[in-house]
Design a protein around this motif. Structure first.
Motif, PDB file in Angstrom:
ATOM      1  N   UNK A   1     -49.723 115.495  47.417  1.00 38.87           N
ATOM      2  CA  UNK A   1     -49.236 113.979  47.967  1.00 38.87           C
ATOM      3  C   UNK A   1     -50.643 113.137  48.091  1.00 38.87           C
ATOM      4  N   UNK A   2     -51.667 113.760  48.596  1.00 44.13           N
ATOM      5  CA  UNK A   2     -52.988 113.088  48.770  1.00 44.13           C
ATOM      6  C   UNK A   2     -53.492 112.462  47.415  1.00 44.13           C
ATOM      7  N   UNK A   3     -53.448 113.526  46.512  1.00 47.95           N
ATOM      8  CA  UNK A   3     -54.124 113.056  45.290  1.00 47.95           C
ATOM      9  C   UNK A   3     -53.189 111.806  44.658  1.00 47.95           C
ATOM     10  N   UNK A   4     -52.086 112.075  44.659  1.00 51.38           N
ATOM     11  CA  UNK A   4     -51.229 111.060  44.023  1.00 51.38           C
ATOM     12  C   UNK A   4     -51.108 109.677  44.602  1.00 51.38           C
ATOM     13  N   UNK A   5     -51.301 109.560  46.181  1.00 52.17           N
ATOM     14  CA  UNK A   5     -51.500 108.466  46.755  1.00 52.17           C
ATOM     15  C   UNK A   5     -53.021 107.677  46.467  1.00 52.17           C
ATOM     16  N   UNK A   6     -53.933 108.505  46.179  1.00 51.42           N
ATOM     17  CA  UNK A   6     -55.289 107.953  45.690  1.00 51.42           C
ATOM     18  C   UNK A   6     -55.232 107.435  44.363  1.00 51.42           C
ATOM     19  N   UNK A   7     -54.543 108.417  43.414  1.00 52.39           N
ATOM     20  CA  UNK A   7     -54.343 107.906  42.172  1.00 52.39           C
ATOM     21  C   UNK A   7     -53.641 106.478  41.948  1.00 52.39           C
ATOM     22  N   UNK A   8     -52.778 106.223  42.807  1.00 50.00           N
ATOM     23  CA  UNK A   8     -52.105 104.878  42.875  1.00 50.00           C
ATOM     24  C   UNK A   8     -53.139 103.881  43.371  1.00 50.00           C
ATOM     25  N   UNK A   9     -53.646 104.056  44.557  1.00 50.23           N
ATOM     26  CA  UNK A   9     -54.473 103.192  45.145  1.00 50.23           C
ATOM     27  C   UNK A   9     -55.810 103.053  44.007  1.00 50.23           C
TER      28      UNK A   9
ATOM     29  N   UNK B   1     -55.718 103.087  40.899  1.00 53.48           N
ATOM     30  CA  UNK B   1     -55.540 102.597  39.555  1.00 53.48           C
ATOM     31  C   UNK B   1     -55.189 101.080  40.039  1.00 53.48           C
ATOM     32  N   UNK B   2     -54.582 100.714  41.105  1.00 50.35           N
ATOM     33  CA  UNK B   2     -54.506  99.358  41.647  1.00 50.35           C
ATOM     34  C   UNK B   2     -55.812  98.700  41.765  1.00 50.35           C
ATOM     35  N   UNK B   3     -56.872  99.445  42.173  1.00 54.88           N
ATOM     36  CA  UNK B   3     -58.175  98.881  42.347  1.00 54.88           C
ATOM     37  C   UNK B   3     -58.885  98.492  41.138  1.00 54.88           C
ATOM     38  N   UNK B   4     -58.794  99.235  40.208  1.00 54.14           N
ATOM     39  CA  UNK B   4     -59.127  99.109  38.639  1.00 54.14           C
ATOM     40  C   UNK B   4     -58.563  97.808  38.057  1.00 54.14           C
ATOM     41  N   UNK B   5     -57.232  97.641  38.243  1.00 53.97           N
ATOM     42  CA  UNK B   5     -56.515  96.537  37.905  1.00 53.97           C
ATOM     43  C   UNK B   5     -56.846  95.295  38.378  1.00 53.97           C
TER      44      UNK B   5
ATOM     45  N   UNK C   1     -52.246  78.859  39.066  1.00 53.58           N
ATOM     46  CA  UNK C   1     -52.947  79.701  40.396  1.00 53.58           C
ATOM     47  C   UNK C   1     -54.169  79.643  39.989  1.00 53.58           C
ATOM     48  N   UNK C   2     -55.194  78.419  39.566  1.00 51.18           N
ATOM     49  CA  UNK C   2     -56.428  78.658  38.958  1.00 51.18           C
ATOM     50  C   UNK C   2     -57.258  79.441  39.925  1.00 51.18           C
ATOM     51  N   UNK C   3     -57.839  79.308  40.851  1.00 51.36           N
ATOM     52  CA  UNK C   3     -58.650  80.085  41.994  1.00 51.36           C
ATOM     53  C   UNK C   3     -58.675  81.556  41.535  1.00 51.36           C
ATOM     54  N   UNK C   4     -58.606  82.396  42.672  1.00 45.41           N
ATOM     55  CA  UNK C   4     -58.775  83.870  42.070  1.00 45.41           C
ATOM     56  C   UNK C   4     -57.600  84.600  41.716  1.00 45.41           C
ATOM     57  N   UNK C   5     -57.785  85.250  40.713  1.00 44.39           N
ATOM     58  CA  UNK C   5     -56.829  86.494  40.165  1.00 44.39           C
ATOM     59  C   UNK C   5     -56.424  87.564  41.408  1.00 44.39           C
ATOM     60  N   UNK C   6     -57.265  87.552  42.264  1.00 44.82           N
ATOM     61  CA  UNK C   6     -56.953  88.725  43.334  1.00 44.82           C
ATOM     62  C   UNK C   6     -58.138  88.988  44.061  1.00 44.82           C
ATOM     63  N   UNK C   7     -58.056  89.378  45.250  1.00 40.31           N
ATOM     64  CA  UNK C   7     -59.156  89.673  45.967  1.00 40.31           C
ATOM     65  C   UNK C   7     -59.757  91.327  45.641  1.00 40.31           C
ATOM     66  N   UNK C   8     -60.805  91.404  45.263  1.00 40.90           N
ATOM     67  CA  UNK C   8     -60.985  92.900  44.852  1.00 40.90           C
ATOM     68  C   UNK C   8     -62.012  93.506  45.628  1.00 40.90           C
TER      69      UNK C   8
END
Length: 360
Positions: free
Chosen positions: A247-255, A257-261, A353-360
């Motif tokens: 579960x830890x690896x799966x949770x971090x995988x999702x997090x 991956x979202x960070x990269x996007x 929504x010109x501004x930021x595409x998302x806070x990274x």
């Protein structure tokens, strides 16, 4: 330049030619042969030959000993990169030195787990043992308890017993070198953790680069912000923690991956502000293929295509994404996509929504 005093039993770097000193300096900064070749504009076989000459002249057994020698004699100063330039945070995984009794370790989790100790790849055992190391690497500022490791790596299949201490014992044995016999894994009353200042984790390097990119943006230098964001994205080598169970690896995988996007979106947003529309379209098109149900990504791609005068393609993105949402999730397009479509039809930037595409 620091005074160069050789460790006892070895000649100083003054015994080397200027070219050999340059190669030793780059090696001490944590670069591999291919990276040294790129940095110094040399063929790789020339780099290998000069490194061999360095080992012979200094009477050193291996590359790890050469790295230690580079620091001991003052040729490499922590925080400085090849050719004495200030190192970009995270660039080529900059090397650090820790306490004299501890080895230094580099752990990459932004892809299949990869571990290098003193510049050499290390086999850290079966996948669950790898997952234990990954869990420690992803918790740099706290200890991880035995119970947390059992739950995070084995989940409901937890074997109990002494499996965690056994795996930690095996990891400690794997993560030692002849020059540095102490382990990089510590234990305290709260659990296990990696010793600070002797470990580099690629996730931390990404965050350093992102912080630097944010500072560049605030200073008005979007070109530098894009460059630093690109360097951060280059550290991703595929699916994070690929193949690791629990579960830890799966949770971090999702997090992660979202960070990269989010980073890719932020980079594209900056590129659009700089007028680098074609680059933004190329990056977002690839990202949309990977994330076909991600509405913010599709909306940003539509905006980039509209900016490039490719309105028909922008509307095709809306249609394609809408069909995928209906077929796979049984939902209609949300507000981001609807605003992007309206902006394309109107022929202006209203509602995108010109501004930021998302806070990274």
């Amino acid at each position: 330049m620091p005074t160069m005093t050789a460790p006892q039993g070895h000649p100083g770097v003054t015994a080397l030619t200027a070219q050999e000193r340059e190669v030793l300096h780059a090696l001490g900064c944590g670069l591999e042969d291919a990276e040294i070749a790129d940095t110094l504009a040399l063929p790789e076989d020339v780099v290998a030959g000069r490194l061999g000459g360095v080992l012979v002249k200094l009477g050193l057994r291996n590359r790890a000993a050469a790295i230690v020698h580079a620091f001991d004699c003052g040729l490499v100063v922590p925080g400085l990169g090849p050719r004495g330039q200030a190192a970009v945070p995270g660039a080529a995984f900059p090397a650090r030195t820790g306490p004299a009794s501890g080895p230094w370790l580099r752990v990459s989790v932004l892809g299949p787990l990869r571990v290098r100790l003193a510049g050499r790849p290390v086999d850290v055992g079966p996948v669950r043992q790898q997952a234990v190391l990954a869990a420690l690497a992803l918790s740099p500022d706290r200890s991880v308890s035995r119970r947390q490791l059992l739950d995070g790596v084995w989940g409901t299949e937890s074997p109990g017993g002494n499996v965690v201490p056994v795996y930690v014992y095996r990891l400690r044995k794997s993560l030692r070198t002849g020059e540095c016999p102490d382990s990089v894994i510590r234990r305290d009353r709260y659990g296990y953790g990696l010793v600070r200042d002797v470990v580099e984790v690629d996730v931390a390097c990404v965050e350093e680069l992102v912080t630097a990119a944010g500072a560049a943006e605030r200073a008005g230098d979007l070109t530098e912000a894009v460059r630093l964001c690109s360097r951060a994205l280059e550290l991703f080598r595929g699916e994070p923690l690929a193949g690791l169970p629990g579960p830890s690896a799966e949770s971090e995988r999702l997090r992660l991956t979202g960070r990269r996007v989010a980073l890719a979106q932020r980079k594209a947003d900056w590129q659009l502000e700089l007028g680098r529309v074609a680059e933004a379209i190329a990056g977002l098109s690839a990202l949309a293929l990977e994330e076909p149900l991600n509405e913010p990504v599709a909306a940003l791609l539509m905006r980039a295509l509209r900016r490039g005068g490719r309105r028909a393609e922008a509307l095709a993105v809306f249609d394609r994404t809408g069909r995928r949402l209906a077929d796979e999730l049984r939902v209609a397009p949300g507000e981001p996509l609807l605003r992007a479509r309206w902006a394309v039809l109107r022929g202006d930037d209203a509602g995108t929504g010109r501004g930021r595409a998302g806070s990274a």
